[in-house]
Write a protein that holds these residues in place. Structure first.
Motif, mmCIF file in Angstrom:
data_model
loop_
_atom_site.group_PDB
_atom_site.id
_atom_site.type_symbol
_atom_site.label_atom_id
_atom_site.label_comp_id
_atom_site.label_asym_id
_atom_site.label_seq_id
_atom_site.Cartn_x
_atom_site.Cartn_y
_atom_site.Cartn_z
ATOM 1 N N GLY A 17 0.793 -1.232 0.000
ATOM 2 C CA GLY A 17 0.000 0.000 0.000
ATOM 3 C C GLY A 17 0.822 1.278 0.000
ATOM 4 N N ILE A 18 1.915 1.287 -0.766
ATOM 5 C CA ILE A 18 2.756 2.489 -0.797
ATOM 6 C C ILE A 18 2.059 3.602 -1.600
ATOM 7 C CG2 ILE A 18 4.907 3.438 -1.704
ATOM 8 C CD1 ILE A 18 5.527 1.709 0.603
ATOM 9 N N SER A 19 1.955 4.769 -0.983
ATOM 10 C CA SER A 19 1.379 5.936 -1.674
ATOM 11 C C SER A 19 2.311 7.113 -1.511
ATOM 12 C CB SER A 19 0.008 6.299 -1.095
ATOM 13 O OG SER A 19 -0.933 5.324 -1.444
ATOM 14 N N LYS A 20 2.371 7.925 -2.549
ATOM 15 C CA LYS A 20 3.183 9.129 -2.467
ATOM 16 C C LYS A 20 2.595 10.191 -3.382
ATOM 17 C CE LYS A 20 6.700 11.804 -1.627
ATOM 18 N NZ LYS A 20 6.904 12.333 -0.273
ATOM 19 N N ALA A 21 2.406 11.377 -2.811
ATOM 20 C CA ALA A 21 1.867 12.477 -3.610
ATOM 21 C C ALA A 21 2.873 13.611 -3.629
ATOM 22 C CB ALA A 21 0.548 12.955 -3.033
ATOM 23 N N PHE A 22 2.971 14.287 -4.775
ATOM 24 C CA PHE A 22 3.734 15.533 -4.863
ATOM 25 C C PHE A 22 2.724 16.623 -5.138
ATOM 26 C CE2 PHE A 22 6.748 12.263 -6.232
ATOM 27 C CZ PHE A 22 7.760 12.495 -5.326
ATOM 28 N N GLY A 23 2.430 17.408 -4.114
ATOM 29 C CA GLY A 23 1.372 18.397 -4.304
ATOM 30 C C GLY A 23 0.106 17.677 -4.729
ATOM 31 N N PRO A 24 -0.515 18.111 -5.809
ATOM 32 C CA PRO A 24 -1.767 17.479 -6.234
ATOM 33 C C PRO A 24 -1.524 16.212 -7.060
ATOM 34 C CG PRO A 24 -1.288 19.353 -7.617
ATOM 35 C CD PRO A 24 -0.182 19.278 -6.626
ATOM 36 N N MET B 1 3.051 23.657 -9.815
ATOM 37 C CA MET B 1 2.314 24.027 -8.591
ATOM 38 C C MET B 1 3.228 24.876 -7.709
ATOM 39 S SD MET B 1 -0.723 23.331 -7.977
ATOM 40 C CE MET B 1 -1.664 24.104 -6.697
ATOM 41 N N GLU B 2 2.802 26.037 -7.340
ATOM 42 C CA GLU B 2 3.610 26.862 -6.441
ATOM 43 C C GLU B 2 3.593 26.247 -5.057
ATOM 44 O OE1 GLU B 2 5.354 29.231 -7.604
ATOM 45 O OE2 GLU B 2 4.438 29.354 -9.587
ATOM 46 N N ARG B 3 4.733 26.354 -4.384
ATOM 47 C CA ARG B 3 4.808 25.741 -3.070
ATOM 48 C C ARG B 3 4.064 26.555 -2.018
ATOM 49 N NH1 ARG B 3 8.772 21.933 -2.283
ATOM 50 N NH2 ARG B 3 9.788 21.336 -4.212
ATOM 51 N N MET B 4 4.113 27.872 -2.181
ATOM 52 C CA MET B 4 3.339 28.695 -1.258
ATOM 53 C C MET B 4 2.873 29.946 -1.974
ATOM 54 S SD MET B 4 6.212 30.022 1.387
ATOM 55 C CE MET B 4 7.765 30.718 0.932
ATOM 56 N N PRO B 5 1.844 30.581 -1.398
ATOM 57 C CA PRO B 5 1.302 31.762 -2.080
ATOM 58 C C PRO B 5 2.368 32.844 -2.229
ATOM 59 C CG PRO B 5 0.215 31.395 0.042
ATOM 60 C CD PRO B 5 1.101 30.240 -0.188
ATOM 61 N N LYS B 6 2.163 33.693 -3.238
ATOM 62 C CA LYS B 6 3.173 34.695 -3.546
ATOM 63 C C LYS B 6 3.392 35.672 -2.389
ATOM 64 C CE LYS B 6 4.829 37.055 -7.581
ATOM 65 N NZ LYS B 6 5.785 36.267 -8.248
ATOM 66 N N TRP B 7 2.307 36.018 -1.715
ATOM 67 C CA TRP B 7 2.454 37.003 -0.635
ATOM 68 C C TRP B 7 3.342 36.455 0.467
ATOM 69 C CZ3 TRP B 7 0.963 35.677 4.264
ATOM 70 C CH2 TRP B 7 0.061 34.620 4.408
ATOM 71 N N LEU B 344 20.633 33.309 5.092
ATOM 72 C CA LEU B 344 19.873 32.243 5.740
ATOM 73 C C LEU B 344 18.424 32.216 5.280
ATOM 74 C CD1 LEU B 344 21.251 32.400 9.381
ATOM 75 C CD2 LEU B 344 21.922 30.936 7.505
ATOM 76 N N ASP B 345 18.191 32.795 4.102
ATOM 77 C CA ASP B 345 16.834 32.891 3.581
ATOM 78 C C ASP B 345 16.111 31.549 3.602
ATOM 79 O OD1 ASP B 345 14.877 34.567 2.187
ATOM 80 O OD2 ASP B 345 15.184 33.104 0.593
ATOM 81 N N ASN B 346 16.806 30.502 3.171
ATOM 82 C CA ASN B 346 16.153 29.194 3.066
ATOM 83 C C ASN B 346 15.794 28.608 4.420
ATOM 84 O OD1 ASN B 346 15.826 28.861 0.386
ATOM 85 N ND2 ASN B 346 17.844 27.951 0.063
ATOM 86 N N MET B 347 16.469 29.081 5.461
ATOM 87 C CA MET B 347 16.172 28.560 6.790
ATOM 88 C C MET B 347 14.726 28.888 7.166
ATOM 89 S SD MET B 347 18.287 29.364 10.230
ATOM 90 C CE MET B 347 17.365 30.823 10.663
ATOM 91 N N GLU B 353 7.433 26.785 3.539
ATOM 92 C CA GLU B 353 6.881 26.052 2.402
ATOM 93 C C GLU B 353 6.211 24.766 2.861
ATOM 94 O OE1 GLU B 353 9.800 27.466 -1.262
ATOM 95 O OE2 GLU B 353 10.088 25.504 -0.354
ATOM 96 N N ARG B 354 6.896 24.080 3.774
ATOM 97 C CA ARG B 354 6.314 22.834 4.279
ATOM 98 C C ARG B 354 4.985 23.111 4.966
ATOM 99 N NH1 ARG B 354 11.540 20.775 5.012
ATOM 100 N NH2 ARG B 354 11.803 21.640 7.081
ATOM 101 N N LEU B 355 4.971 24.203 5.741
ATOM 102 C CA LEU B 355 3.748 24.558 6.456
ATOM 103 C C LEU B 355 2.603 24.802 5.484
ATOM 104 C CD1 LEU B 355 2.568 25.435 9.282
ATOM 105 C CD2 LEU B 355 3.081 27.776 8.572
ATOM 106 N N PHE B 356 2.902 25.580 4.427
ATOM 107 C CA PHE B 356 1.831 25.893 3.475
ATOM 108 C C PHE B 356 1.367 24.652 2.722
ATOM 109 C CE2 PHE B 356 2.881 30.317 4.190
ATOM 110 C CZ PHE B 356 1.631 30.893 4.113
ATOM 111 N N MET B 357 2.327 23.764 2.413
ATOM 112 C CA MET B 357 1.927 22.554 1.699
ATOM 113 C C MET B 357 1.088 21.654 2.594
ATOM 114 S SD MET B 357 5.316 21.979 -0.549
ATOM 115 C CE MET B 357 5.026 20.403 -1.315
ATOM 116 N N ALA B 358 1.458 21.600 3.871
ATOM 117 C CA ALA B 358 0.675 20.790 4.812
ATOM 118 C C ALA B 358 -0.729 21.369 4.960
ATOM 119 C CB ALA B 358 1.379 20.743 6.171
ATOM 120 N N LEU B 359 -0.791 22.701 5.038
ATOM 121 C CA LEU B 359 -2.098 23.354 5.154
ATOM 122 C C LEU B 359 -2.972 23.029 3.958
ATOM 123 C CD1 LEU B 359 -1.307 26.924 6.534
ATOM 124 C CD2 LEU B 359 -2.570 25.086 7.656
#
Lengths: 537, 365
Positions: A17-24, B1-7, B344-347, B353-359
Motif C-alpha cells: 500500500g505504498i502511496s506518495k503524492a507531490f502536491g496534487p 504548482m507553487e509551493r506557497m502563495p506569492k504574498w 539564511l533565507d532558506n532557513m 513552504e512545508r507549512l503551506f503545503m501541509a495546510l
C-alpha cells in the motif's frame, strides 16, 4: 501474493500500500509488490507512470505518505539511502553517480572507506573487485579513470559499487538506455549471473524486449498504480503494452506515402571537432527533401546532438567545423553562433532537451511561446515588448495544441512533460518552417501527447516541409520516418527505408556494424528475444 | 504548482527573517547590559520620528536603491556583481571630473552631465570584469571584488596626486563650484513655504532613484533586452538555443549594473559632500547586495529593502549618539539582518513552504 514474514522463503522485497503524492500529483497510489528472492523482476510502465518514484522510495530518497516496506520479511523504515544500503539495497541510476576524475577503485570505495587512511580500503577493494570480476564477468580496470571508460564500463562500476557494499537487492533504472545492443547483452549476462548467485534484481524499463528477454516476473505500472504482476513466461509483449497504456496501442502513425519534392537541406562532408579535441562528426552527408521526414536513429551520444546544434545555428563555442550545409540552395554559415539568423532563414528547432534548451522553466508559458521569436516584429510595441500580443498568440497556440491546463500564466515547470513538449512543438511548428529539426520529440511524454505530436509532424511534412527527426526510440523512428539514417560514432552508418528495415538490421548499424558489408544479413544473430515486439511500443 | 502563495514568499519570509534578526540583536544588547526596548525606541525615534531623522534615512535609502538595483540587474542575468562598491567609487570620480572641469551655469544642466559621468565611469569599471567573464571565463565574483580594491587604490592615487588642491592636506578634491550644488529637499520644500528636514542631506537624487526603480522595472519586464537578460540568467544553453548571445548579454547587463552603481555618486558626491573624498561610498556597494537579496530582485522590493537599511543606518547612528551601546553593535545588527534575510533565507523559507503545503493538503483532505 501472500508472504510468510520472517522465514527464509520471505520475499526479498515486499511493498504494501505504498502511496506518495507531490502536491496534487499522486505519483504512487497504494502500490503492492512482491519480489521473490533470487529473481529478476521487471517493472514496466510509461514515462511518468511512477516507476522512478517508487524506486526512490525504496532507496530512501522519498518517504512514502502511506504504506509499508518489508525487506526479507522484516518491516523496515527506509529513511535515507544509508538505511537502504544497510538493508542490502543497491541502486544503479540511469544517470551514473560517479566522480569522473577518480579511478574505478576510488569510486568503488567512495563513501565506504574503512577508516581514515585510504590504503587499506583500496587494497581490500582491489581484491574484492578481482573476485567480482571473475565471478560475474564484471571486468573493469580498477586503475582506469572513470572519464576514460565507455558508458557500458561506467555502468559496470556502478554495479560493482553496489556489490562492494554487499547489496543483495540490485535496482537498475533504465539501464540500457545508453547502451548498444551488444553492451546490453553483456549486461544481461551479468544480471543473470548475479541472479544465479541468489541476488535479487529489479529492472525498471519501458522496453518490452528487455522484459521478455531477461525477467522472471514483471509488474506493470500505469498512472501511479500497479495494474498487474505476472510471470513473464505467461505473458506476451502485446498484452504488456496494452496493460501499460490501458488500451489498444496505435501501432503505426497514419500517414500517406511521402511525396518528396526539391531538396531543402543538403549536408556535405560535415565534420566537427569539439573543444576537447574529440571528433564528434566524421563526415556527414545528408539530403532532406520537401515533404519528407528523415529519421536519424542511434544510441544517444553518437553525434546527433552536435548535428542538431550545428543545423540549429549554435555549434559548440570553439569547435572546429568543416563541410557545407545548404538550405534551399543557399549555403549556411557554419561557424559562429546565430540561432536567430537560422530561424529567420526558415529553420524551426525542437531541441532534444526541452527543460534545458527549449524552455525557460521559470518563465510563464506565454513567455516561452515567444522564446527564440521574441524579436519578431508583431511582438514589439515601440521600445517595449507587446506582452498583450504575445499573450494572445500564446493562448491561441496553446489551445490549438491542446496544452493542459490552457493557462498561459503558469510557469513552464508546472506543466507535465508532455504539455511542456507541446508548448515547444507549437511554437516551432506554427511558425511553418521550411525545415523542422526535432530531437527526441516524445522523450518523457505520455502516450496521448505522443500521438498528437506525431500527427503534427506528419502534417508539417504533408504541407511540403522537410523534417529532420532525431530519436533514440527505434519505434518512433520507424513509425514516423520516410527514410531512416543510422548514426554511429559521428558517421551515417547506412540508410534504410522503414518498411524494409528490421530491428536487428538497425540494431547492428547502431552498434557500428554494417550487416551488408560484414556478413550476409541472416547470419547476424539479432540481439533480441524470439517473438520480437514488432511495432509495439 | 507553487509551493506557497506569492504574498508569503514576498512579504512573510523577509518579515520573519527580520524579526529573527532583531530578536538575536535584542539578546546581544541584553548581553551587554542594555535594554533592547530602549535601543529600539532610540532607533525608531531617531530615524522616523522627526523630519530630521527622515531626511537622513531617505538620504541613505537613495544610496542603497542605486546599489541594490545594480546588484539586481546583474542578478537577473545570472551574474553576481559584488563590485558595486568600486563601481560607485569610480562613479564618484566621473562626477568629480564632470563638475570640476566643465563650467556648468546651473545645477539643472550639471545634473545630467554629472549623471553621464557617474554612469559612464561606473559602467566602465564593470565592463572589464564583464569582458573577462564573457570572453575568458574569469569568474565575475572574483574579478568584481578585486576591482573594488583596484578602484580604492586608484582613487587614492588620483586624489592624493592629481586632484588634491595645492596646499591641502586632505586627500580630496576641491569643492565643486557653487552652481553645481544640488538643492536639498528641505530647500525645495522651504521655497514652497514648508519647513522640513532642515540640514539633512536628502536631495533631488532621491527622485532620480525612484525613477530608476521604475525604469529598471520596465527594462527587466517590459523590454526585449530585459527578456533576453532574464532568459540568459535562467538558462545559458536555452539562451544560446534562442539565438541570444551570452557575450552580448553579459556585457550589457554589467554595463547597466555598473552604471546604476555609479549613479549613486550623484547622491553622495554631488548632492551631499559636494567634493570627492576618499572612501566616499562607505560600504553602500556591499549593502546593495543585501538590499537586492532582501528585495527579491524586484525594484519595488529593492525600494523597501533600501528603506529598511536606510533606517538601520540612521537609527544606528542615533543609537551610538544617545546610548552607551557601542557603534560596533550597529554593525552587528546590520550584519544579522543581512545574514538572516540574505544568507539564511532558506532557513525560514523551507519550513514555511512545508507549512503551506501541509495546510493545503489538509484543506484538500
Amino acid at each position: 501474493m501472500a508472504s510468510t514474514p520472517g522465514t527464509d522463503t520471505a520475499p526479498a522485497i515486499e511493498l504494501r500500500g505504498i502511496s506518495k503524492a507531490f502536491g496534487p500529483v499522486q505519483a504512487n497510489k497504494g502500490i503492492d509488490l512482491v519480489v521473490p528472492r533470487g529473481t529478476i523482476h521487471g517493472i514496466i510502465g510509461e514515462n511518468g507512470a511512477g516507476k522512478s518514484t517508487l524506486m526512490s522510495i525504496l532507496y530512501g530518497f522519498y518517504r512514502p505518505d502511506a504504506g509499508e516496506i518489508l525487506i526479507g520479511g522484516k518491516p523496515t523504515a527506509i529513511t535515507d539511502s544509508q538505511t537502504a544500503i544497510r538493508s542490502g539495497i543497491g541502486m544503479v541510476f540511469q544517470h551514473f553517480k560517479l566522480v569522473q576524475n577518480f579511478t574505478v577503485l576510488e569510486n568503488v570505495i567512495l563513501g565506504a572507506e574503512d577508516g581514515g587512511l585510504l590504503r587499506p580500503s583500496l587494497s581490500r577493494a582491489r581484491g574484492e573487485l578481482k573476485r567480482l570480476a571473475s565471478e560475474y564477468e564484471l571486468q573493469v580496470d580498477p586503475d582506469a579513470l572513470v572519464e576514460e571508460l565507455s558508458v557500458g564500463h561506467q555502468q559496470r562500476v556502478e554495479i560493482l559499487k553496489a556489490l562492494y557494499r554487499q547489496a543483495d537487492i540490485l535496482i537498475l533504472d533504465e539501464p540500457t538506455g545508453v547502451l548498444t545492443p551488444a553492451e546490453a547483452d553483456h549486461l544481461f549476462r551479468i544480471l543473470r549471473g548475479l541472479r544465479d548467485e541468489g541476488k535479487t534484481i529489479i529492472l525498471i524499463t519501458h522496453k518490452l524486449r528487455e522484459i521478455m528477454e531477461i525477467t522472471d516476473n514483471v509488474s506493470v505500472m500505469r498512472r501511479g498504480e500497479m495494474v498487474a504482476s505476472v510471470k513473464t513466461r505467461e505473458t506476451n509483449p502485446t498484452q504488456l503494452a496494452e496493460l501499460m497504456v490501458g488500451r489498444k496501442v496505435l501501432l503505426r502513425v497514419d500517414k500517406a506515402p511521402a511525396q518528396p519534392g526539391a531538396p531543402i537541406l543538403s549536408v556535405r562532408g560535415l565534420r566537427m571537432v569539439d573543444t576537447a579535441g574529440v571528433e564528434r562528426l566524421r563526415g556527414i552527408d545528408l539530403d532532406i527533401h520537401a515533404g519528407e521526414i528523415l529519421g536519424i536513429a542511434g544510441v544517444s551520444g553518437n553525434g546527433q546532438t552536435q548535428l542538431l546544434e550545428i543545423l540549429g545555428g549554435y555549434p559548440e563555442k570553439g569547435a572546429r567545423l568543416e563541410g557545407t550545409v545548404t538550405l534551399n540552395g543557399q549555403p549556411l554559415p557554419l561557424t559562429g553562433s546565430d540561432a536567430r539568423a537560422r530561424r529567420q532563414a526558415g529553420v524551426g528547432h525542437v531541441p532534444e532537451d526541452r527543460q534545458v534548451e527549449g524552455l525557460i522553466m521559470d518563465f510563464a508559458a506565454w513567455e516561452n511561446v515567444a522564446f527564440g521569436y521574441h524579436d519578431a516584429p508583431e511582438f514589439q510595441n515601440g521600445l517595449l515588448m507587446d506582452n498583450a500580443a504575445i499573450r494572445a498568440d500564446a493562448a491561441g497556440k496553446m489551445q490549438r495544441f491542446d496544452v493542459r491546463p490552457p493557462n498561459p500564466e503558469l510557469a513552464a515547470k508546472n506543466f507535465s512533460g508532455g504539455n511542456q513538449q507541446k508548448i515547444v512543438v507549437a511554437r516551432e511548428v506554427e511558425r511553418n518552417p521550411d525545415l523542422l529539426l526535432i530531437g527526441q520529440p516524445t522523450r518523457g511524454v505520455d502516450i496521448g501527447a505522443i500521438e498528437f505530436i506525431h500527427k503534427r509532424i506528419v502534417e508539417l511534412r504533408d504541407a511540403g516541409k522537410a523534417v529532420l527527426l532525431v530519436s533514440v526510440e527505434l519505434d518512433e523512428i520507424t513509425a514516423l520516418s520516410d527514410r531512416i539514417a543510422v548514426m554511429f560514432d559521428g558517421r551515417i552508418m547506412g540508410e534504410r527505408l522503414p518498411d524494409q528495415a528490421t530491428v536487428a538490421d538497425l540494431g547492428c548499424l547502431m552498434a557500428g556494424v554494417d550487416p551488408a558489408t560484414t556478413a550476409p544479413e541472416d547470419a547476424i544473430t539479432p540481439a533480441t528475444a524470439p517473438g520480437l515486439d514488432e511495432g509495439v511500443r | 504548482m507553487e509551493r506557497m502563495p506569492k504574498w508569503a514568499d514576498v512579504v512573510l519570509t523577509p518579515l520573519i527573517s527580520l524579526v529573527l534578526a532583531f530578536a538575536i540583536s535584542a539578546v546581544v544588547i541584553l548581553a551587554i547590559g542594555e535594554s533592547p526596548v530602549e535601543a529600539l525606541k532610540v532607533m525608531v525615534e531617531g530615524a522616523l520620528f522627526s523630519s530630521y531623522g527622515w531626511g537622513f534615512t531617505l538620504y541613505y535609502t537613495t544610496n542603497f536603491i542605486f546599489t541594490g538595483l545594480a546588484v539586481m540587474v546583474a542578478y537577473h542575468a545570472g551574474l553576481f556583481n559584488i563590485g558595486g562598491e568600486g563601481q560607485a567609487a569610480m562613479g564618484g570620480l566621473g562626477v568629480a571630473l564632470m563638475l570640476l572641469f566643465v563650467p556648468w551655469p546651473h545645477w539643472a544642466l550639471a545634473l545630467p552631465g554629472a549623471m553621464i559621468g557617474a554612469a559612464a565611469f561606473g559602467a566602465l569599471w564593470a565592463l572589464i570584469p564583464a569582458w573577462l567573464q564573457a570572453k575568458r571565463g574569469s569568474h565575475i565574483v572574483i574579478t568584481t571584488i578585486m576591482f573594488n580594491f583596484i578602484a580604492a587604490a586608484l582613487l587614492n592615487y588620483v586624489l592624493v596626486n592629481l586632484l588634491r588642491p595645492v596646499g591641502k592636506m586632505d586627500p580630496a578634491t576641491a569643492n565643486f563650484p557653487e552652481p553645481t550644488h544640488l538643492p536639498s529637499i528641505s530647500d525645495l520644500l522651504l521655497s514652497l513655504g514648508i519647513e522640513w528636514g532642515k540640514n539633512t542631506p536628502v536631495n533631488v537624487t532621491f527622485f532620480i532613484a525612484l525613477a530608476a526603480c521604475l525604469l529598471v522595472w520596465l527594462l527587466i519586464w517590459r523590454t526585449r533586452l530585459g527578456y533576453e537578460i532574464r532568459a540568459f540568467g535562467k538558462s545559458e544553453p536555452g539562451a544560446v538555443y534562442a539565438g541570444i548571445s551570452p557575450t552580448r548579454i553579459t556585457v550589457i547587463a554589467m554595463l547597466i549594473s555598473g552604471g546604476l552603481a555609479g549613479l549613486m555618486a550623484i547622491n553622495n558626491v554631488m548632492g551631499e559632500a559636494e567634493r570627492l573624498v576618499l572612501n566616499s561610498v562607505e560600504g553602500a556597494g556591499f549593502i546593495g547586495i543585501a538590499v537586492a537579496l532582501m528585495g527579491r530582485n524586484h525594484p519595488f522590493g529593492v525600494l523597501l529593502a533600501a528603506f529598511l537599511f536606510g533606517f538601520l543606518y540612521q537609527g544606528g547612528g542615533e543609537l551610538a549618539l544617545w546610548t552607551s551601546i557601542p557603534r560596533e553593535l550597529i554593525v552587528v545588527i546590520q550584519a544579522l539582518v543581512i545574514l538572516f534575510t540574505g544568507a539564511l533565507d532558506n532557513m525560514v523559507r523551507m519550513p514555511l513552504e512545508r507549512l503551506f503545503m501541509a495546510l493545503r493538503r489538509k484543506k484538500e483532505a
